[in-house]
Design an enzyme around this catalytic site. Structure first.
Site, mmCIF file in Angstrom:
data_model
loop_
_atom_site.group_PDB
_atom_site.id
_atom_site.type_symbol
_atom_site.label_atom_id
_atom_site.label_comp_id
_atom_site.label_asym_id
_atom_site.label_seq_id
_atom_site.Cartn_x
_atom_site.Cartn_y
_atom_site.Cartn_z
ATOM 1 N N CYS A 337 0.838 -1.203 0.000
ATOM 2 C CA CYS A 337 0.000 0.000 0.000
ATOM 3 C C CYS A 337 0.875 1.256 0.000
ATOM 4 O O CYS A 337 1.584 1.507 -0.969
ATOM 5 C CB CYS A 337 -0.963 -0.036 1.186
ATOM 6 S SG CYS A 337 -2.368 1.093 0.998
ATOM 7 N N HIS A 437 -3.493 -5.730 0.709
ATOM 8 C CA HIS A 437 -3.378 -6.040 2.132
ATOM 9 C C HIS A 437 -3.748 -7.502 2.362
ATOM 10 O O HIS A 437 -4.547 -8.080 1.627
ATOM 11 C CB HIS A 437 -4.308 -5.149 2.956
ATOM 12 C CG HIS A 437 -3.866 -3.724 3.039
ATOM 13 N ND1 HIS A 437 -2.760 -3.325 3.772
ATOM 14 C CD2 HIS A 437 -4.378 -2.599 2.489
ATOM 15 C CE1 HIS A 437 -2.625 -2.020 3.659
ATOM 16 N NE2 HIS A 437 -3.584 -1.547 2.891
#
Length: 501
Positions: A337, A437
């Protein structure tokens, strides 16, 4: 006629008293006992978040509690999520979507009425669907400077007409003073909701504690509903950075694989690395200073709530150059991310959406530029890996990020997710970045990547990796059994029924 749902609320004398864990335990206990159960926390402040099936963002603790309750998480379980982004400023996520970035005083003045209505509406929806609602408070109900406009403790108990259990942490010391003081600072109406207290994280001989328990009940007139012994090694996702202290304290100094996770100030979704911590030959260290980096086998740049400012932290702390040097010397490097965004050439924020820095130079290891945008992507995804040597390994997880990343056409994608190329990797597989994630929660990928590191070090591969999701289910049941045998469940259920009449 349908019976009224039962409610119970867990409040604490302070943050990190164990409210989230006890709420999780009760969710699993009621589910085990055949009740259709839901967690609820009106307002959560955390950088660890969870994506619902419909692509909405809530606090990770409530997502985990829903899993413990064997139900599907929705935004009604956590309608308000506050994500600190800078000092005295936070992003307010309302029913799973960004609402506004506000300062604390602005939030109290402008958001309060909307928040109260959201609590009423969400609780009503949950009561229509569930038989038991386990509600978690935040901080302490005795924060008298905030009680006029609080949205998470006794006002919620009143709206839900819920009895309250007050939790104190004996491991920190002063548990009787904190319990008595909290009760004395509550108004008569709020205090009447407290059906008892739980003393959490007890170590030692309970017979030595008994005189204190007897004194407490006589002095306050409030029942002690249980003393919960300290539970070692519980592996259930943490809510926020308060639990980071457990990382790196696993006594695995001689582990074969050394993994350094960079703990910048605004780290988020650090639970991405939990499965790595549980691998028997891996040591995971959270690194905050350049002097702590050492010579790891694998460096991970995790998520962040403010990519540019945490990138600036890396430069000012000396970690930036140390990480880059380690990679060029052969250390594997991954960015997730915001960490993925850092690996590119530039972070651009011309509208200053996330920070006052309009351009920030990245590591320059990938041919890409990220521009911050108002739109926030929150979605669950699945697909397969495209990294060389890992092709077609199945992947699933979630994306949650601001910013649009433009990659050079000649790049090698890390994966194909929901039919689209995603992330980036080098040809050797020693460097990869992804918006995915929970990437290491994928057992086959995690096992294969660790075997790549083992081979690089001349170690034997491990054929069967840890099954992380199975472990999590076992941990829910272990926690429920531990709490059930330590508290007076029959009395708690009786009081819940009295309040539902």
């Amino acid at each position: 006629m349908k019976n009224r749902p039962l409610t119970i609320m867990i409040q604490g004398t302070h943050s990190d008293a164990g409210k989230s864990v006890i709420t999780t335990a009760l969710c699993r206990i009621f589910a085990q006992d055949g009740y259709k159960t839901a967690p609820f926390k009106s307002q959560n402040m955390a950088l660890n978040s969870y994506i619902t099936l419909d692509g909405k963002e809530i606090g990770r603790a409530q997502g985990v509690q829903a899993e413990a309750a064997k139900t599907t998480a929705t935004t009604d379980m956590n309608p308000i999520l506050i994500k600190p982004s800078r000092d005295m400023e936070a992003q307010v996520v309302f029913h799973g979507k960004p609402y506004a970035t506000m300062k604390a005083t602005q939030y109290r003045e402008e958001f309060f009425q909307l928040g109260v209505q959201a609590i009423h509406d969400s609780l009503q929806k949950l009561k229509e669907e569930y038989e038991v609602i386990v509600i978690e408070g935040a901080g302490s109900p005795a924060e008298i400077n905030l009680t006029d406009k609080e949205l998470v403790n006794m006002r919620v108990a009143s709206i839900a007409n819920a009895p309250v259990i007050l939790v104190g942490d004996i491991d920190k010391g002063g548990v009787f003073a904190s319990l008595v003081g909290t009760l004395q600072l509550l108004g008569p109406h709020d205090r009447s909701r407290v059906i008892g207290v739980i003393i959490n994280k007890f170590r030692g001989d309970i017979s030595l504690l008994q005189p204190g328990l007897d004194w407490f009940e006589e002095y306050t007139g409030v029942s002690v509903l249980g003393v919960i012994p300290y539970l070692e090694g519980l592996e259930i996702d943490g809510e926020d950075s308060l639990v980071l202290q457990k990382y790196g304290n696993d006594h695995k100094d001689q582990a074969a694989i050394d993994i350094a996770v960079i703990a910048y100030p605004r780290i988020s979704n650090f639970t991405d690395v939990d499965p790595l911590r549980l691998e028997p030959d891996c040591r995971v260290r959270f690194v905050r200073k350049a002097s702590e980096l050492g010579n790891p086998d694998f460096i991970i740049l995790p998520g962040t709530k403010n990519t540019a400012e945490d990138l600036l932290f890396l430069r000012e702390s000396g970690l930036f150059e140390k990480i880059k040097t380690a990679y060029h010397n052969g250390t594997c490097l991954a960015g997730i991310c915001g960490g993925f965004q850092m690996l590119g050439e530039k972070i651009m924020d011309p509208s200053q959406i996330e920070s006052p820095y309009t351009i920030m130079e990245g590591f320059g290891l990938f041919p890409m530029v990220t521009e911050m945008t108002e739109m926030k992507k929150t979605v669950r995804v699945k697909g397969f890996c495209r990294m060389k040597g890992f092709e077609n390994l199945l992947l699933s997880g979630y994306e949650i990020h601001m910013g649009r990343t433009q990659l050079n056409r000649n790049h090698q994608p890390f994966s194909i997710l929901s039919g689209e190329m995603e992330g980036c990797t080098n040809q050797e597989g020693t460097l990869f970045g992804t918006y995915l994630h929970d990437v290491f929660h994928n057992d086959e990928f995690r096992g294969a990547y660790l075997n790549k590191i083992r081979k690089k070090k001349g170690l034997e591969p491990i054929e069967r990796s840890l099954r992380f999701r199975d472990l999590k289910e076992r941990e829910f049941d272990r926690l429920a059994e531990h709490v059930r045998r330590s508290i007076k469940m029959d009395l708690i259920l009786e009081k819940m029924k009295e309040f539902s009449v």
